[in-house]
Scaffold this motif. Sequence first.
Motif, PDB file in Angstrom:
ATOM      1  N   SER A   1      -6.352   5.095 -10.622  1.00  0.00           N
ATOM      2  CA  SER A   1      -5.681   6.267 -11.414  1.00  0.00           C
ATOM      3  C   SER A   1      -7.239   6.917 -12.627  1.00  0.00           C
ATOM      4  O   SER A   1      -7.334   7.432 -13.313  1.00  0.00           O
ATOM      5  CB  SER A   1      -4.810   5.569 -12.051  1.00  0.00           C
ATOM      6  OG  SER A   1      -4.746   4.259 -12.457  1.00  0.00           O
TER       7      SER A   1
ATOM      8  N   LEU B   1      -6.040  -0.069 -10.310  1.00  0.00           N
ATOM      9  CA  LEU B   1      -5.176   0.253  -9.351  1.00  0.00           C
ATOM     10  C   LEU B   1      -4.168   0.030 -10.518  1.00  0.00           C
ATOM     11  O   LEU B   1      -3.918  -0.431 -11.023  1.00  0.00           O
ATOM     12  CB  LEU B   1      -5.758  -0.269  -8.923  1.00  0.00           C
ATOM     13  CG  LEU B   1      -6.669  -0.954  -7.739  1.00  0.00           C
ATOM     14  CD1 LEU B   1      -7.046  -2.356  -7.084  1.00  0.00           C
ATOM     15  CD2 LEU B   1      -7.322   0.682  -7.229  1.00  0.00           C
ATOM     16  N   GLU B   2      -3.216   1.026  -9.061  1.00  0.00           N
ATOM     17  CA  GLU B   2      -1.430   1.275  -9.903  1.00  0.00           C
ATOM     18  C   GLU B   2      -1.241   1.413  -8.833  1.00  0.00           C
ATOM     19  O   GLU B   2      -1.310   2.115  -8.079  1.00  0.00           O
ATOM     20  CB  GLU B   2      -1.178   1.645 -10.972  1.00  0.00           C
ATOM     21  CG  GLU B   2      -1.822   1.356 -12.611  1.00  0.00           C
ATOM     22  CD  GLU B   2      -1.839   2.703 -13.891  1.00  0.00           C
ATOM     23  OE1 GLU B   2      -0.716   2.870 -14.411  1.00  0.00           O
ATOM     24  OE2 GLU B   2      -2.769   4.107 -13.473  1.00  0.00           O
ATOM     25  N   ARG B   3       0.172   1.590  -9.321  1.00  0.00           N
ATOM     26  CA  ARG B   3       1.041   2.165  -8.072  1.00  0.00           C
ATOM     27  C   ARG B   3       1.065   3.369  -8.225  1.00  0.00           C
ATOM     28  O   ARG B   3       1.777   3.665  -9.776  1.00  0.00           O
ATOM     29  CB  ARG B   3       2.856   1.264  -8.266  1.00  0.00           C
ATOM     30  CG  ARG B   3       2.632  -0.194  -7.372  1.00  0.00           C
ATOM     31  CD  ARG B   3       4.032  -0.372  -7.806  1.00  0.00           C
ATOM     32  NE  ARG B   3       4.646  -2.152  -7.696  1.00  0.00           N
ATOM     33  CZ  ARG B   3       4.308  -2.685  -6.342  1.00  0.00           C
ATOM     34  NH1 ARG B   3       4.123  -1.572  -5.392  1.00  0.00           N
ATOM     35  NH2 ARG B   3       4.249  -3.445  -5.570  1.00  0.00           N
ATOM     36  N   PRO B   4       1.119   4.721  -7.449  1.00  0.00           N
ATOM     37  CA  PRO B   4       1.429   5.461  -7.607  1.00  0.00           C
ATOM     38  C   PRO B   4       2.898   6.171  -8.442  1.00  0.00           C
ATOM     39  O   PRO B   4       4.058   5.131  -8.184  1.00  0.00           O
ATOM     40  CB  PRO B   4       1.093   6.609  -5.705  1.00  0.00           C
ATOM     41  CG  PRO B   4       1.172   5.452  -5.181  1.00  0.00           C
ATOM     42  CD  PRO B   4       0.954   3.970  -5.643  1.00  0.00           C
TER      43      PRO B   4
ATOM     44  N   LEU C   1      -6.347   7.536  -3.775  1.00  0.00           N
ATOM     45  CA  LEU C   1      -5.426   5.795  -3.014  1.00  0.00           C
ATOM     46  C   LEU C   1      -6.349   4.993  -2.389  1.00  0.00           C
ATOM     47  O   LEU C   1      -7.084   5.340  -1.714  1.00  0.00           O
ATOM     48  CB  LEU C   1      -4.290   6.849  -2.537  1.00  0.00           C
ATOM     49  CG  LEU C   1      -3.214   7.785  -2.576  1.00  0.00           C
ATOM     50  CD1 LEU C   1      -2.547   8.236  -1.978  1.00  0.00           C
ATOM     51  CD2 LEU C   1      -2.636   6.919  -4.000  1.00  0.00           C
TER      52      LEU C   1
ATOM     53  N   SER D   1       0.862  10.579 -11.589  1.00  0.00           N
ATOM     54  CA  SER D   1      -0.339   9.757 -11.655  1.00  0.00           C
ATOM     55  C   SER D   1      -1.405  11.144 -10.391  1.00  0.00           C
ATOM     56  O   SER D   1      -0.809  11.252  -9.744  1.00  0.00           O
ATOM     57  CB  SER D   1      -0.493   8.618 -11.450  1.00  0.00           C
ATOM     58  OG  SER D   1       0.319   8.353  -9.462  1.00  0.00           O
ATOM     59  N   ARG D   2      -2.880  10.457 -10.608  1.00  0.00           N
ATOM     60  CA  ARG D   2      -3.437  11.300 -10.421  1.00  0.00           C
ATOM     61  C   ARG D   2      -4.834  11.052  -9.603  1.00  0.00           C
ATOM     62  O   ARG D   2      -4.919   9.767 -10.300  1.00  0.00           O
ATOM     63  CB  ARG D   2      -4.565  12.786 -10.923  1.00  0.00           C
ATOM     64  CG  ARG D   2      -3.304  13.630 -11.359  1.00  0.00           C
ATOM     65  CD  ARG D   2      -3.007  14.451 -10.200  1.00  0.00           C
ATOM     66  NE  ARG D   2      -2.097  15.472 -11.117  1.00  0.00           N
ATOM     67  CZ  ARG D   2      -0.205  15.932 -10.521  1.00  0.00           C
ATOM     68  NH1 ARG D   2      -0.459  14.209 -10.091  1.00  0.00           N
ATOM     69  NH2 ARG D   2       0.634  16.266 -10.708  1.00  0.00           N
ATOM     70  N   GLY D   3      -5.954  11.162  -8.634  1.00  0.00           N
ATOM     71  CA  GLY D   3      -6.547  10.395  -8.240  1.00  0.00           C
ATOM     72  C   GLY D   3      -6.333   9.506  -6.606  1.00  0.00           C
ATOM     73  O   GLY D   3      -5.782   9.645  -5.598  1.00  0.00           O
TER      74      GLY D   3
ATOM     75  N   TRP E   1       0.996  -1.094  -0.110  1.00  0.00           N
ATOM     76  CA  TRP E   1       0.123   0.264  -0.006  1.00  0.00           C
ATOM     77  C   TRP E   1       0.964   1.393  -0.080  1.00  0.00           C
ATOM     78  O   TRP E   1       2.137   1.035   0.699  1.00  0.00           O
ATOM     79  CB  TRP E   1      -0.460  -0.158   1.099  1.00  0.00           C
ATOM     80  CG  TRP E   1      -1.554  -1.489   1.995  1.00  0.00           C
ATOM     81  CD1 TRP E   1      -0.980  -2.239   2.657  1.00  0.00           C
ATOM     82  CD2 TRP E   1      -2.605  -1.843   0.640  1.00  0.00           C
ATOM     83  NE1 TRP E   1      -2.397  -3.259   2.809  1.00  0.00           N
ATOM     84  CE2 TRP E   1      -2.559  -3.189   1.050  1.00  0.00           C
ATOM     85  CE3 TRP E   1      -3.598  -1.391  -0.834  1.00  0.00           C
ATOM     86  CZ2 TRP E   1      -4.085  -3.959   0.837  1.00  0.00           C
ATOM     87  CZ3 TRP E   1      -4.445  -2.513  -0.585  1.00  0.00           C
ATOM     88  CH2 TRP E   1      -4.622  -3.192  -0.325  1.00  0.00           C
TER      89      TRP E   1
ATOM     90  N   ARG F   1      -2.797   3.568  -6.245  1.00  0.00           N
ATOM     91  CA  ARG F   1      -3.375   4.942  -7.045  1.00  0.00           C
ATOM     92  C   ARG F   1      -4.469   4.435  -7.591  1.00  0.00           C
ATOM     93  O   ARG F   1      -4.937   3.135  -8.773  1.00  0.00           O
ATOM     94  CB  ARG F   1      -2.394   5.284  -7.390  1.00  0.00           C
ATOM     95  CG  ARG F   1      -3.411   6.871  -8.541  1.00  0.00           C
ATOM     96  CD  ARG F   1      -3.294   7.881  -7.509  1.00  0.00           C
ATOM     97  NE  ARG F   1      -1.492   8.117  -7.629  1.00  0.00           N
ATOM     98  CZ  ARG F   1      -1.400   9.468  -6.906  1.00  0.00           C
ATOM     99  NH1 ARG F   1      -2.604   9.481  -6.264  1.00  0.00           N
ATOM    100  NH2 ARG F   1      -0.824   9.868  -6.688  1.00  0.00           N
TER     101      ARG F   1
ATOM    102  N   GLY G   1      -5.871  11.891  -2.651  1.00  0.00           N
ATOM    103  CA  GLY G   1      -4.497  11.212  -3.652  1.00  0.00           C
ATOM    104  C   GLY G   1      -3.223  12.662  -3.240  1.00  0.00           C
ATOM    105  O   GLY G   1      -3.720  13.868  -3.050  1.00  0.00           O
TER     106      GLY G   1
END
Lengths: 397, 261
Positions: free
Chosen positions: A10, A235-238, A246, A242-244, A5, A8, A397
């Motif tokens: 995203s 879901l992606e690693r930040p 968490l 990247s925006r959005g 954890w 993101r 985010g």
Amino acid sequence: MRAMWPLRISAGTAVTALGAGLAPLRAALRDRRGGLLPCAFPGAPPDIWIGAVPGIEAVALTPDLAAYDCRNNRLAELALRSDGFAEAVAAARERHGAERIAVVLGTSTAGIEQTEQAYAGRTPGETALPADFDYGHTHDLRALPAYLRARLGLRGPALVVSTACTSGARAMMEAAALIAAGLVDAAVAGGVDSLCRLTLHGFSALELLSPGPCRPCAGDRDGITIGEGAGLVLLERPFDSSRGPLLLGAGASSDGHHMSSPHPEGLGAVNAMRAALAAAGLTPAEIDYVNLHGTGTRANDAMEDSAMHQVFGATVPCSSTKGWTGHALGASGAIEALVAALCIEEGLVPGCLGIAAADPAFRTDVATGNRARPVRRVLSNSFGFGGSNCSLVIGQG
Amino acid sequence: MKAFVTAASVFGPGLPGWAASEPMLAGTAPWTMAEALPPVPAILAAGDRRRAGATVRFALAAATEATAAEPDRAALETFFASGNGDGAVVGGILDALQDPDGAVSPTLFHNSVHNAAAGYWHIAAGSTMPSLSLGGHDGAFAAGLLAAMGAVATRGRPVLLVAYDTPLPAPLDAVRPTDFPFAAGLVLAPGAQGAWAGLDLRYVAEPAPADSPTEGLDALAAGNPAARALPLLRALAARRSALVRLPLLEDAHLEIRVTQC
């Protein structure tokens, strides 16, 4: 293995009784307008309300994937057309490669509504199902992730989670595990569940359906309103640009108590909430709002108040948003994760809809009107039959 | 992703539990086809035991046998994978919905959730650990293995994986044939201590190479989603290193490298 954890979110979208996409849901939360209506679903029990997605009957899948056509996959299709979701996944596919994006989705009944139609469509005396009925692409649980994976041009692993009403939340938690394990770099996760006669008559047999729009946390609450919908997240690693919001953490537990009644003191719910907080590395005081499972049944809401009080005391505001959407079962956890993200963006604690005051026996701070206040972190609860519990923590985010 | 196998179980045609089946799976004793009867779910309380249908019985038998040597079976997180779920229950509800009043049995309804077998396990074992139930059509066992190994890798705790499937009733059996009931269980741990084999899993975005054995035990794999575990179970029973390919999706499979500890 890298830290699990945060992840993101995203991209995200929801399809609910308020309509397709996050905009109608956001406006309805702000304006306190619910999406529940008297039930017009064919073959439903009499005198109930539902949260049906408007226009779902008219949604057409792309011709090459027409074999997947059923109410559940139409909900999924409507979702990926909303909020630029399919475009965001296409961009992620360019970044990571199609094989590096998983599809992990929850559903309780998938396309079983198609099977109900096939049963009902037989001529009297006939037992065999119609020749055009396609079990594998509709009824089968895997039909949901298989459809979205094909539709989005992804080639990573696909999983379908079916843990009753925690399915959508648990799918997001398991998607996070696949990313943390290094199997994929991103995941399309969430839940989709459609109205069907099995669910409506089943909850009716358990005498858990409200005769009107559900009123979670009310002293005279009288049951669930079943809804339908989809909640999808990417879901992606930040990464730097990247925006959005968490996904800060998730936790799950089992009641080990009873198939359809919650543990009276909320033992499993307490364990799931504490596990989610521990995953996120947060104390209860760092949570600004809790989006309750809050189905509107006598037993669930009382149990959840007890569990909430054990974890958060009386100071963290909480509410259920099922008065807007109904209980979208295996989609609810994912939809409410997106509600949590909206609450963070809007600085809003949406008070339970349709109730003047909370049950006087409740000891937590149940919001009954909208409260404008900074919301940085939200914990969202999902509980289900079989004693399944899952909590998610969503953050700014 | 890596995990270690500390225990296994199996119930299927001519395979009445791991101890009796191990030489047959290893190929050192002959296997003959015999009807798989639903095992008695001794772990359930009397009332639930009487009412449990074949699907729950097979799932709980595999879970019970796989955890027989565990000092505390309640401490295991669980993964229950099934392509079909409980067809007798879902089929019973679909039939009931055809009556004009559509009345459904409340017990049948709460048993219709895909996580019913898992729910009964956690009640019987007194376990409050997390539990995941998965579908996955013919790839259900592979899906369960993927999720269970993901949990071992990321949460660092041992888990119980159970795959189970039973034939659907008419008329669903015609559109979704399943030849016989089958269940298998594995206890998977993050470390080699007490383990007899290591598993190394790789996801491959290509169809599994065509392999349609027509004889003996190997031919069973195609008859039931849970029986797709057989190539892995056979490698484990034979205590041999092997490369096992398990179809996950029509165009993707898992490559499992089995090594002896």
